[in-house]
Design a protein around this motif. Structure first.
Motif, PDB file in Angstrom:
ATOM      1  N   GLU A   6       0.824  -1.204   0.000  1.00  0.00           N
ATOM      2  CA  GLU A   6       0.000   0.000   0.000  1.00  0.00           C
ATOM      3  C   GLU A   6       0.862   1.260   0.000  1.00  0.00           C
ATOM      4  N   ILE A   7       1.929   1.249   0.790  1.00  0.00           N
ATOM      5  CA  ILE A   7       2.827   2.401   0.843  1.00  0.00           C
ATOM      6  C   ILE A   7       3.506   2.597  -0.511  1.00  0.00           C
ATOM      7  N   ALA A   8       3.931   1.502  -1.150  1.00  0.00           N
ATOM      8  CA  ALA A   8       4.560   1.600  -2.466  1.00  0.00           C
ATOM      9  C   ALA A   8       3.575   2.153  -3.488  1.00  0.00           C
ATOM     10  N   LEU A   9       2.338   1.728  -3.433  1.00  0.00           N
ATOM     11  CA  LEU A   9       1.322   2.226  -4.357  1.00  0.00           C
ATOM     12  C   LEU A   9       1.079   3.714  -4.151  1.00  0.00           C
ATOM     13  N   ILE A  10       1.018   4.155  -2.911  1.00  0.00           N
ATOM     14  CA  ILE A  10       0.825   5.574  -2.615  1.00  0.00           C
ATOM     15  C   ILE A  10       2.009   6.390  -3.139  1.00  0.00           C
ATOM     16  N   LEU A  11       3.220   5.907  -2.945  1.00  0.00           N
ATOM     17  CA  LEU A  11       4.399   6.613  -3.438  1.00  0.00           C
ATOM     18  C   LEU A  11       4.410   6.703  -4.956  1.00  0.00           C
ATOM     19  N   ILE A  12       4.007   5.645  -5.636  1.00  0.00           N
ATOM     20  CA  ILE A  12       3.950   5.667  -7.097  1.00  0.00           C
ATOM     21  C   ILE A  12       2.928   6.689  -7.571  1.00  0.00           C
ATOM     22  N   VAL A  13       1.776   6.757  -6.924  1.00  0.00           N
ATOM     23  CA  VAL A  13       0.747   7.724  -7.296  1.00  0.00           C
ATOM     24  C   VAL A  13       1.251   9.148  -7.071  1.00  0.00           C
ATOM     25  N   VAL A  14       1.957   9.390  -5.978  1.00  0.00           N
ATOM     26  CA  VAL A  14       2.498  10.714  -5.692  1.00  0.00           C
ATOM     27  C   VAL A  14       3.515  11.113  -6.756  1.00  0.00           C
ATOM     28  N   VAL A  15       4.390  10.183  -7.145  1.00  0.00           N
ATOM     29  CA  VAL A  15       5.395  10.483  -8.167  1.00  0.00           C
ATOM     30  C   VAL A  15       4.726  10.790  -9.501  1.00  0.00           C
ATOM     31  N   VAL A  16       3.703  10.043  -9.838  1.00  0.00           N
ATOM     32  CA  VAL A  16       3.018  10.269 -11.108  1.00  0.00           C
ATOM     33  C   VAL A  16       2.288  11.609 -11.096  1.00  0.00           C
ATOM     34  N   LEU A  17       1.614  11.940  -9.991  1.00  0.00           N
ATOM     35  CA  LEU A  17       0.843  13.173  -9.932  1.00  0.00           C
ATOM     36  C   LEU A  17       1.729  14.415  -9.858  1.00  0.00           C
ATOM     37  N   LEU A  18       2.751  14.382  -9.032  1.00  0.00           N
ATOM     38  CA  LEU A  18       3.580  15.566  -8.836  1.00  0.00           C
ATOM     39  C   LEU A  18       4.733  15.653  -9.825  1.00  0.00           C
ATOM     40  N   GLY A  19       5.187  14.548 -10.295  1.00  0.00           N
ATOM     41  CA  GLY A  19       6.337  14.548 -11.184  1.00  0.00           C
ATOM     42  C   GLY A  19       7.624  14.448 -10.391  1.00  0.00           C
ATOM     43  N   ALA A  20       8.598  13.823 -10.981  1.00  0.00           N
ATOM     44  CA  ALA A  20       9.869  13.592 -10.288  1.00  0.00           C
ATOM     45  C   ALA A  20      10.631  14.891 -10.055  1.00  0.00           C
TER      46      ALA A  20
END
Length: 87
Positions: A6-20
Protein backbone atom coordinates in the motif's frame (compact mmCIF):
# COMPACT_ATOMS: atom_id res chain seq x y z
CA UNK A 1 -2.21 0.07 9.31
CA UNK A 2 -0.55 0.04 5.91
CA UNK A 3 1.51 -2.72 4.43
CA UNK A 4 4.51 -2.38 2.16
CA UNK A 5 2.44 -2.77 -0.99
CA UNK A 6 0.00 0.00 0.00
CA UNK A 7 2.83 2.40 0.84
CA UNK A 8 4.56 1.60 -2.47
CA UNK A 9 1.32 2.23 -4.36
CA UNK A 10 0.82 5.57 -2.62
CA UNK A 11 4.40 6.61 -3.44
CA UNK A 12 3.95 5.67 -7.10
CA UNK A 13 0.75 7.72 -7.30
CA UNK A 14 2.50 10.71 -5.69
CA UNK A 15 5.40 10.48 -8.17
CA UNK A 16 3.02 10.27 -11.11
CA UNK A 17 0.84 13.17 -9.93
CA UNK A 18 3.58 15.57 -8.84
CA UNK A 19 6.34 14.55 -11.18
CA UNK A 20 9.87 13.59 -10.29
CA UNK A 21 11.12 17.17 -10.72
CA UNK A 22 8.84 18.60 -8.02
CA UNK A 23 9.57 16.01 -5.31
CA UNK A 24 12.95 17.38 -4.11
CA UNK A 25 11.48 20.89 -3.91
CA UNK A 26 8.49 19.56 -1.97
CA UNK A 27 10.71 17.65 0.46
CA UNK A 28 12.94 20.70 0.96
CA UNK A 29 9.99 22.97 1.76
CA UNK A 30 8.54 20.40 4.16
CA UNK A 31 11.89 20.20 5.95
CA UNK A 32 12.08 23.98 6.28
CA UNK A 33 8.53 24.08 7.63
CA UNK A 34 9.33 21.40 10.19
CA UNK A 35 12.44 23.28 11.36
CA UNK A 36 10.50 26.53 11.72
CA UNK A 37 7.75 24.77 13.65
CA UNK A 38 10.25 23.16 16.01
CA UNK A 39 12.09 26.41 16.66
CA UNK A 40 8.85 28.30 17.33
CA UNK A 41 7.62 25.58 19.68
CA UNK A 42 10.94 25.69 21.52
CA UNK A 43 10.77 29.50 21.77
CA UNK A 44 7.24 29.36 23.15
CA UNK A 45 8.29 26.76 25.73
CA UNK A 46 11.18 28.84 26.99
CA UNK A 47 9.14 32.05 26.81
CA UNK A 48 12.07 34.18 25.68
CA UNK A 49 9.78 36.57 23.84
CA UNK A 50 11.45 36.28 20.45
CA UNK A 51 8.61 34.54 18.64
CA UNK A 52 5.02 35.60 18.09
CA UNK A 53 3.16 35.36 21.37
CA UNK A 54 6.46 34.81 23.15
CA UNK A 55 5.28 36.68 26.20
CA UNK A 56 7.05 39.99 25.87
CA UNK A 57 6.27 41.94 29.04
CA UNK A 58 5.95 45.39 27.44
CA UNK A 59 4.49 46.30 24.05
CA UNK A 60 6.74 48.40 21.80
CA UNK A 61 6.25 52.15 21.86
CA UNK A 62 4.35 53.63 18.89
CA UNK A 63 6.54 55.30 16.29
CA UNK A 64 5.92 58.86 15.14
CA UNK A 65 7.00 59.92 11.67
CA UNK A 66 7.68 63.62 11.37
CA UNK A 67 8.38 65.59 8.23
CA UNK A 68 11.68 67.41 8.10
CA UNK A 69 11.74 71.09 7.18
CA UNK A 70 11.62 71.44 3.40
CA UNK A 71 9.83 68.13 2.76
CA UNK A 72 7.14 68.61 0.13
CA UNK A 73 4.21 66.30 -0.36
CA UNK A 74 2.35 66.74 -3.62
CA UNK A 75 -0.64 64.93 -5.01
CA UNK A 76 -1.11 64.28 -8.68
CA UNK A 77 -4.55 62.71 -8.60
CA UNK A 78 -6.45 66.00 -8.44
CA UNK A 79 -7.69 65.34 -4.92
CA UNK A 80 -7.92 67.85 -2.09
CA UNK A 81 -4.63 69.62 -1.47
CA UNK A 82 -3.22 68.94 -4.92
CA UNK A 83 -3.70 72.50 -6.19
CA UNK A 84 -5.73 71.35 -9.18
CA UNK A 85 -9.46 71.27 -9.61
CA UNK A 86 -11.44 68.42 -11.05
CA UNK A 87 -14.52 69.09 -13.12
Amino acid sequence: MFGISEIALILIVVVVLLGAKKLPELARSMGKSARILKSEARAMKTGDGTGPGGGASEPPAPRTIRAAPGDVISRTDGGPGSGTTRT
